[in-house]
Design a protein around this motif. Structure first.
Motif, PDB file in Angstrom:
ATOM      1  N   UNK A 120      16.592  12.913 -24.977  1.00 61.54           N
ATOM      2  CA  UNK A 120      17.464  12.388 -23.940  1.00 61.54           C
ATOM      3  C   UNK A 120      16.639  12.053 -22.705  1.00 61.54           C
ATOM      4  N   UNK A 121      17.104  11.072 -21.999  1.00 64.80           N
ATOM      5  CA  UNK A 121      16.391  10.639 -20.800  1.00 64.80           C
ATOM      6  C   UNK A 121      16.414  11.703 -19.708  1.00 64.80           C
ATOM      7  N   UNK A 122      17.520  12.431 -19.597  1.00 69.66           N
ATOM      8  CA  UNK A 122      17.675  13.483 -18.588  1.00 69.66           C
ATOM      9  C   UNK A 122      18.124  14.774 -19.272  1.00 69.66           C
ATOM     10  N   UNK A 123      17.225  15.507 -19.909  1.00 68.85           N
ATOM     11  CA  UNK A 123      17.613  16.662 -20.731  1.00 68.85           C
ATOM     12  C   UNK A 123      18.220  17.834 -19.961  1.00 68.85           C
TER      13      UNK A 123
ATOM     14  N   UNK B  92      20.410  17.443 -17.464  1.00 72.86           N
ATOM     15  CA  UNK B  92      21.683  16.987 -16.921  1.00 72.86           C
ATOM     16  C   UNK B  92      22.843  17.689 -17.620  1.00 72.86           C
ATOM     17  N   UNK B  93      23.788  18.185 -16.842  1.00 71.76           N
ATOM     18  CA  UNK B  93      25.013  18.774 -17.379  1.00 71.76           C
ATOM     19  C   UNK B  93      26.141  17.788 -17.078  1.00 71.76           C
ATOM     20  N   UNK B  94      26.882  17.415 -18.090  1.00 74.17           N
ATOM     21  CA  UNK B  94      27.985  16.480 -17.937  1.00 74.17           C
ATOM     22  C   UNK B  94      29.284  17.244 -17.744  1.00 74.17           C
TER      23      UNK B  94
ATOM     24  N   UNK C 214      26.831  18.395 -26.932  1.00 72.35           N
ATOM     25  CA  UNK C 214      27.634  19.616 -27.105  1.00 72.35           C
ATOM     26  C   UNK C 214      27.160  20.738 -26.179  1.00 72.35           C
ATOM     27  N   UNK C 215      25.867  20.958 -26.112  1.00 69.65           N
ATOM     28  CA  UNK C 215      25.297  22.060 -25.339  1.00 69.65           C
ATOM     29  C   UNK C 215      25.224  21.737 -23.852  1.00 69.65           C
ATOM     30  N   UNK C 216      25.502  20.499 -23.463  1.00 74.73           N
ATOM     31  CA  UNK C 216      25.322  20.090 -22.069  1.00 74.73           C
ATOM     32  C   UNK C 216      26.607  19.564 -21.428  1.00 74.73           C
ATOM     33  N   UNK C 217      27.746  19.841 -22.039  1.00 71.13           N
ATOM     34  CA  UNK C 217      29.001  19.284 -21.523  1.00 71.13           C
ATOM     35  C   UNK C 217      29.987  20.378 -21.153  1.00 71.13           C
TER      36      UNK C 217
END
Length: 120
Positions: A1-4, A6-8, A33-36
């Motif tokens: 990912x471009x911004x690993x 980053x939390x969405x 999944x792990x960042x949302x």
């Protein structure tokens, strides 16, 4: 990912009110999944807008941190709102109630769009 790192934060309160395409939950996208953190609620799709019942789904570490903050800042919603929300999601309210409500909202939406398109 471009911004690993980053939390969405995905606000998906309107997931049941998508008319022209299928809803896609942001957390189901590859690598998300792990960042949302998904913000949800029963207000919109169940036509209970005044009840103010919401919740979030998040990875364990984020959910734990959210719990620490939330427990110090808010109180519980009223018992009537809690009971109504439970009934809305546990199957006691027939699914046709929700599909009918969404259908009525679609008619209003389509009417508004048609009127806007006709404006000069």
């Amino acid at each position: 990912a471009k911004h690993p790192k980053l939390i969405m934060i995905a606000d998906e309160i309107y997931e049941q009110m998508i008319y022209d395409t299928a809803h896609v939950c942001f957390a189901t996208l590859p690598g998300m999944w792990e960042r949302t953190v998904t913000a949800m609620g029963v207000s919109k799709g169940t036509a209970m807008t005044g009840f103010r019942i919401g919740y979030a789904c998040a990875p364990d570490a984020i959910a734990s941190a959210m719990n620490k903050v939330q427990s110090q800042n808010t109180s519980a919603p009223g018992s009537v709102s809690q009971c109504a929300a439970i009934a809305a999601v546990d199957g006691r309210v027939p699914q046709t109630y929700f599909t009918d409500a969404i259908g009525k909202m679609r008619v209003k939406r389509d009417y508004t769009i048609d009127r806007l398109k006709k404006m000069p």
